[in-house]
Design a protein around this motif. Structure first.
Motif, mmCIF file in Angstrom:
data_model
loop_
_atom_site.group_PDB
_atom_site.id
_atom_site.type_symbol
_atom_site.label_atom_id
_atom_site.label_comp_id
_atom_site.label_asym_id
_atom_site.label_seq_id
_atom_site.Cartn_x
_atom_site.Cartn_y
_atom_site.Cartn_z
ATOM 1 N N PHE A 161 0.825 -1.223 0.000
ATOM 2 C CA PHE A 161 0.000 0.000 0.000
ATOM 3 C C PHE A 161 0.856 1.270 0.000
ATOM 4 C CE2 PHE A 161 -2.411 -3.467 1.772
ATOM 5 C CZ PHE A 161 -3.596 -3.393 1.072
ATOM 6 N N LEU A 162 2.021 1.163 -0.613
ATOM 7 C CA LEU A 162 2.948 2.298 -0.686
ATOM 8 C C LEU A 162 2.505 3.222 -1.818
ATOM 9 C CD1 LEU A 162 5.681 3.434 0.349
ATOM 10 C CD2 LEU A 162 6.821 1.885 -1.227
ATOM 11 N N ARG A 163 2.025 4.411 -1.471
ATOM 12 C CA ARG A 163 1.533 5.349 -2.477
ATOM 13 C C ARG A 163 2.704 6.120 -3.080
ATOM 14 N NH1 ARG A 163 -3.027 8.848 -0.041
ATOM 15 N NH2 ARG A 163 -1.249 10.127 0.506
ATOM 16 N N VAL A 164 2.509 6.656 -4.262
ATOM 17 C CA VAL A 164 3.633 7.266 -4.994
ATOM 18 C C VAL A 164 4.234 8.464 -4.249
ATOM 19 C CG1 VAL A 164 2.120 8.694 -6.470
ATOM 20 C CG2 VAL A 164 4.407 8.063 -7.260
ATOM 21 N N ASP A 165 3.396 9.247 -3.574
ATOM 22 C CA ASP A 165 3.954 10.389 -2.839
ATOM 23 C C ASP A 165 4.743 9.918 -1.620
ATOM 24 O OD1 ASP A 165 1.353 9.559 -2.045
ATOM 25 O OD2 ASP A 165 1.138 11.311 -0.774
ATOM 26 N N THR A 166 4.305 8.803 -1.036
ATOM 27 C CA THR A 166 5.037 8.253 0.097
ATOM 28 C C THR A 166 6.388 7.717 -0.367
ATOM 29 O OG1 THR A 166 2.869 7.547 0.880
ATOM 30 C CG2 THR A 166 4.770 6.778 2.118
ATOM 31 N N LEU A 167 6.372 7.009 -1.486
ATOM 32 C CA LEU A 167 7.634 6.505 -2.044
ATOM 33 C C LEU A 167 8.578 7.663 -2.332
ATOM 34 C CD1 LEU A 167 9.395 4.237 -3.240
ATOM 35 C CD2 LEU A 167 8.150 4.501 -5.383
ATOM 36 N N SER A 168 8.049 8.743 -2.887
ATOM 37 C CA SER A 168 8.901 9.886 -3.228
ATOM 38 C C SER A 168 9.504 10.486 -1.956
ATOM 39 C CB SER A 168 8.109 10.927 -4.015
ATOM 40 O OG SER A 168 7.272 11.696 -3.180
ATOM 41 N N LEU A 169 8.729 10.501 -0.880
ATOM 42 C CA LEU A 169 9.251 11.034 0.378
ATOM 43 C C LEU A 169 10.352 10.142 0.950
ATOM 44 C CD1 LEU A 169 5.987 12.332 1.999
ATOM 45 C CD2 LEU A 169 8.103 13.642 1.879
ATOM 46 N N LEU A 170 10.175 8.832 0.843
ATOM 47 C CA LEU A 170 11.211 7.918 1.346
ATOM 48 C C LEU A 170 12.548 8.212 0.668
ATOM 49 C CD1 LEU A 170 9.351 4.452 1.417
ATOM 50 C CD2 LEU A 170 10.030 5.843 3.375
ATOM 51 N N LEU A 171 12.482 8.420 -0.660
ATOM 52 C CA LEU A 171 13.717 8.649 -1.411
ATOM 53 C C LEU A 171 14.371 9.970 -1.007
ATOM 54 C CD1 LEU A 171 12.509 7.486 -4.952
ATOM 55 C CD2 LEU A 171 13.782 6.170 -3.272
ATOM 56 N N SER A 172 13.550 10.992 -0.760
ATOM 57 C CA SER A 172 14.096 12.284 -0.337
ATOM 58 C C SER A 172 14.660 12.208 1.078
ATOM 59 C CB SER A 172 13.012 13.358 -0.317
ATOM 60 O OG SER A 172 12.619 13.688 -1.599
ATOM 61 N N ASN B 206 27.940 7.875 10.236
ATOM 62 C CA ASN B 206 27.514 8.936 11.140
ATOM 63 C C ASN B 206 26.785 10.021 10.359
ATOM 64 O OD1 ASN B 206 28.815 7.722 13.371
ATOM 65 N ND2 ASN B 206 30.772 8.509 12.583
ATOM 66 N N SER B 207 25.750 10.555 10.975
ATOM 67 C CA SER B 207 24.987 11.639 10.362
ATOM 68 C C SER B 207 24.170 11.167 9.156
ATOM 69 C CB SER B 207 25.914 12.799 9.951
ATOM 70 O OG SER B 207 25.171 13.965 9.738
ATOM 71 N N ALA B 208 24.044 9.851 8.990
ATOM 72 C CA ALA B 208 23.267 9.332 7.851
ATOM 73 C C ALA B 208 21.775 9.397 8.160
ATOM 74 C CB ALA B 208 23.673 7.891 7.558
ATOM 75 N N PRO B 209 20.990 9.828 7.190
ATOM 76 C CA PRO B 209 19.537 9.855 7.399
ATOM 77 C C PRO B 209 18.915 8.481 7.148
ATOM 78 C CG PRO B 209 20.075 10.818 5.270
ATOM 79 C CD PRO B 209 21.376 10.386 5.895
ATOM 80 N N PHE B 210 17.716 8.273 7.660
ATOM 81 C CA PHE B 210 16.993 7.031 7.407
ATOM 82 C C PHE B 210 15.503 7.325 7.317
ATOM 83 C CE2 PHE B 210 17.591 7.518 11.960
ATOM 84 C CZ PHE B 210 16.311 7.331 12.470
ATOM 85 N N ALA B 211 14.772 6.415 6.668
ATOM 86 C CA ALA B 211 13.323 6.575 6.498
ATOM 87 C C ALA B 211 12.679 5.202 6.546
ATOM 88 C CB ALA B 211 13.010 7.264 5.172
ATOM 89 N N ILE B 212 11.725 5.057 7.455
ATOM 90 C CA ILE B 212 11.073 3.768 7.666
ATOM 91 C C ILE B 212 9.596 3.908 7.313
ATOM 92 C CG2 ILE B 212 10.789 1.848 9.308
ATOM 93 C CD1 ILE B 212 13.658 2.914 9.235
ATOM 94 N N TYR B 213 9.125 3.052 6.424
ATOM 95 C CA TYR B 213 7.719 3.091 6.019
ATOM 96 C C TYR B 213 6.920 2.044 6.776
ATOM 97 C CZ TYR B 213 3.589 1.939 3.311
ATOM 98 O OH TYR B 213 2.298 1.659 2.934
#
Lengths: 316, 470
Positions: free
Chosen positions: B207-218, B393-400
């Motif tokens: 159920f990953l919507r395209v705007d959510t996917l785009s946010l994960l990448l950013s 260090n200082s690496a960003p992460f994004a969890i859906y």
């Protein structure tokens, strides 16, 4: 400018995020106080940073890894983070209204921008979107961005120098609504982004610049602008779609909640706890239970702008 | 044969063996196909060869023509100036385009679009149409084109003239879908693939919507030359989208628990160049978590490497079978109708080789540039607790996640453990608008939910030891 300093993108493999990457003189760092309070600082050996937590000497930052916690003379602290386009959007100096992460992410995805693309943008504004466009086209693509305000274009150029994106972005001073995009880009753009007060004036030129099946996005705060843009778009574009994208953020906290476990027949309850009556009359008590809970933050951005996307119609 | 992505111009024309997204009648049906001279697609009751699609520009609209040797797809004539031409434009957008054209003058004059007709006299008794099914069949036999049949239907409709202009357009559109179906050939890129799956098969992509996917990448700062650690149980959509953004630089490490990698079938739908495919590696999380130094462990590691390599081969063949009922026959239809299997099989280059020890060592030495998780089946907190130390260090992460609670718990624990800062749970909201002169409003239907994202930045673990109490 010292080319050997740490910048936003890792196009040079030696510059990328790493356990071994440390802060050196001339680096751009994001000083993090709180999630809603950050600042961009260029490290300069003799300088100090002064804020409500005290005085921080840049010289003490040198050689420390990015992501370090740094203490002031008074024992206050901040974190030093490596810059990313997302952090930059939060710290850049606003010379205009800017685009934020939700719109930016959606624009890059919906315009189908990938490494190697040639992207045209107008106006440059404060360069918030431009920074993300540059990241998306790197290492082989290029962003040509235009603003009719000479001083603003100059400041943007300085910013791209500072964030290390100069090789990916060219800033031009030009009135795109009045003059259109330069002819040299005719038929060569993969994507065009417009953030102009009268985008419909620039759309015919944008159509000329785009490759077949190329994508266009126009960002407008007002629906009347969208209305007029769509009228003009349908002449040479297809797949015209208008969106609004927003973010809702959540607060998370641990709360102590009173348990409402029912207690037998309710007669032998000797605990001195606060008690309450259950709807069925049973007595309730017990020690509080800890629970992690989330709720939406009370305030949010309610509107940024409408994003209208279109694709250059394929003529056979 | 394969076009390079670095020259972005070349990817705009199809080639033999290329993957395409076919949009039939404006999203009514969405089909992923691999173009080959033998590939066939059933449209309505006609079987059409996909051969005419090879060497054509993406964005081309095709229509079904009756050729002597049977029905065949041919590019539809685009006639921009003639708004009445049914063969141009696309579906509902075409509809709104046309209405736009018709009303431009009115709007210019600042008038409100006033419709003089209404539907008070319309009675739905099924007698309005005087053409019978046999009449239409006869027209067809005489070689009438779809548009001619539609015109005949309109001419023989007793009520058409009484309809409002808007419902006239609706009528046309309905008839066009039936008698003159259109096939729009689109590029399979992260946007179109995600949208197609979300529309037709959302559970396959969590159920990953395209705007959510785009946010994960950013939020995970996916940029060239980065090494992105990914946990992807959404069919490979995330892995493909990251690889697309890396453009053949850096690496995407598709990691998994246990012995069997997660399915990455969707990666094959992207037209990723060989150079980009080589940058998609797979690794069991256990290999990534092994300390780098210990020689004993390296020995063990080698042994298990050999073992699981053979395992890998098995699983590779398994996934091939899996693909056979989706895309090995060249066509993967995520619509409802069936397709005729094509005769020839053309495979995309292999992505997802197992990461070699040298690469893994390099990741261990430098750390990953960021982490993206889209694995609703796995416990978020234990996963993040294990994987976060692998980040630089200082690496960003994004969890859906589709649910809020696992992310809230994870965020709370990260805060308590002082492992990350800038923590935020966001929920994107996306609304589409119908834009028409005097008839602009939000679309009547919208996706009410696109999932949640927990994002943040990893901080130095050494910072914890010297941190004074706040």
């Amino acid at each position: 400018m010292d080319l050997n300093t740490d910048k936003m993108l890792a196009s040079d493999p030696a510059r990328k995020f790493s356990f071994n990457r440390t802060i050196s003189n001339g680096d751009l760092v994001i000083v993090y106080e709180r999630h809603d309070n950050m600042k961009a600082v260029t490290v300069s050996e003799g300088s100090v940073l002064q804020n409500r937590f005290g005085v921080f000497k840049h010289s003490e930052w040198l050689g420390k890894p990015f992501g370090s916690k740094i203490f002031s003379n008074k024992g206050g602290f901040v974190y030093l983070l490596a810059p990313t386009p997302e952090l930059w959007t939060l710290v850049l100096s606003h010379r205009t209204q800017i685009l934020y992460i939700a719109d930016i992410s959606f624009v890059v995805m919906y315009l189908e921008i990938v490494p190697g693309c040639l992207v045209l943008e107008s106006g440059t504004g404060s360069g918030s979107l431009t920074t993300s466009l540059a990241r998306a086209v790197a290492p082989t693509g290029h962003v040509y961005t235009f603003d009719f305000h000479e001083q603003r274009a100059g400041s943007a150029r300085d910013d791209f120098e500072r964030t290390g994106l100069s090789s990916l972005v060219t800033v031009g001073v030009r009135d795109i609504q009045g003059e259109g995009f330069p002819d040299e880009f005719t038929g060569s753009a993969d994507a065009v982004f417009l953030d102009l007060p009268q985008p419909w004036l620039a759309i015919p030129s944008a159509a000329k610049m785009l490759k077949q099946d190329g994508t266009l996005c126009s960002f407008s705060p007002c629906i009347e602008q969208v209305q007029r843009s769509c009228e003009v778009l349908q002449i040479s574009f297809t797949d015209i779609r208008t969106f609004e994208v927003l973010l809702r953020t959540y607060e998370v906290r641990e709360e102590k909640l009173e348990s409402t476990q029912r207690n037998g027949d309710g007669s032998n309850d000797s605990l001195p706890c606060k008690r309450r009556q259950c709807s069925d009359g049973g007595n309730v008590i017990r020690s509080p239970i800890s629970s992690v809970m989330a709720r939406p933050c009370g305030e949010a951005r309610g509107h940024t702008g409408y994003l209208t996307f279109a694709r250059l119609r394929c003529l056979i | 044969m394969r076009e390079s992505n670095s020259n972005s111009n070349s990817g705009r024309v199809t080639w033999e063996g290329c993957s395409v997204l076919l949009d039939i009648n404006d999203g009514d049906r969405l089909v992923f196909a691999r173009l080959s001279p033998a590939a066939k697609l059933k449209i309505g009751n006609k079987n059409c060869s996909l051969q005419p699609l090879i060497g054509r520009a993406f964005g081309t609209v095709f229509q079904v023509d009756n050729a002597p040797e049977g029905p065949c797809l041919s590019p539809a004539q685009v006639n921009v100036n003639n708004a009445e031409e049914i063969g141009d434009g696309q579906g509902s957008h075409e509809l709104r385009d046309k209405v736009n054209v018709n009303n431009v003058e009115e709007v210019r004059d600042g008038e409100v679009n006033v419709e003089s007709r209404d539907n008070r006299a319309l009675v739905d008794n099924n007698t309005a149409q005087s053409l019978t099914g046999e009449d239409i069949e006869a027209m067809r036999r005489q070689g009438a084109r779809g548009n001619e049949i539609i015109e005949a239907l309109i001419a023989n409709s007793a009520t058409f003239e009484k309809k409002t202009s808007f419902s006239q357009e609706k009528y046309r559109l309905k008839k066009q879908k039936k008698y003159a179906p259109k096939v729009l050939m689109r590029r399979p890129v992260a946007r179109s693939i995600c949208e197609a799956y979300f529309k037709k098969y959302p559970s396959k992509i969590g159920f990953l919507r395209v705007d959510t996917l785009s946010l994960l990448l950013s939020m995970a700062n996916v940029s060239s030359s980065s090494d992105i650690l990914v946990v992807d149980t959404v069919g490979g959509l995330l892995t493909g989208a990251v690889a697309e953004r890396l453009g053949g630089t850096g690496f995407v490490c598709n990691s998994y628990f246990g012995q069997a990698p997660y399915s990455m079938d969707i990666v094959r739908i992207f037209n990723l160049s060989d150079e980009i495919c080589k940058r998609i590696l797979r690794s069991p999380i256990s290999d990534l978590l092994l300390p780098k130094e210990s020689s004993e462990q390296i020995l063990q590691h080698d042994v298990c490497n050999v073992e699981s390599q053979s395992n890998d081969e098995t699983s590779a063949s398994v996934s091939m079978v899996e693909i056979s009922h989706t895309s090995e026959n060249g066509i993967s239809d995520i619509g409802t109708e069936n397709t005729e299997p094509a005769l020839e099989v053309r495979k995309a280059p292999k992505a997802g080789e197992r990461a070699q020890k040298e690469v893994i060592d390099l990741w261990k030495e430098n750390g990953f540039s960021s982490l993206i998780v889209a694995a609703p089946e796995l416990d978020t907190w234990t996963l993040v607790k294990d994987l976060l130390p692998l980040l630089a260090n200082s690496a960003p992460f994004a969890i859906y996640h589709q649910y809020l609670q696992p992310l809230a718990t994870c965020m709370h624990n990260l805060q308590l453990g002082k492992m990350a800062i800038g923590l935020q749970i966001s929920e994107p909201w996306l609304r589409e608008y119908q834009v028409l002169p005097s008839r602009t409003h939000p679309c009547m239907q919208m996706s009410a939910f696109g999932g949640y994202i927990l994002s943040g930045t990893k901080i130095c673990s050494t910072a914890n030891s010297i941190a004074p109490t706040e």
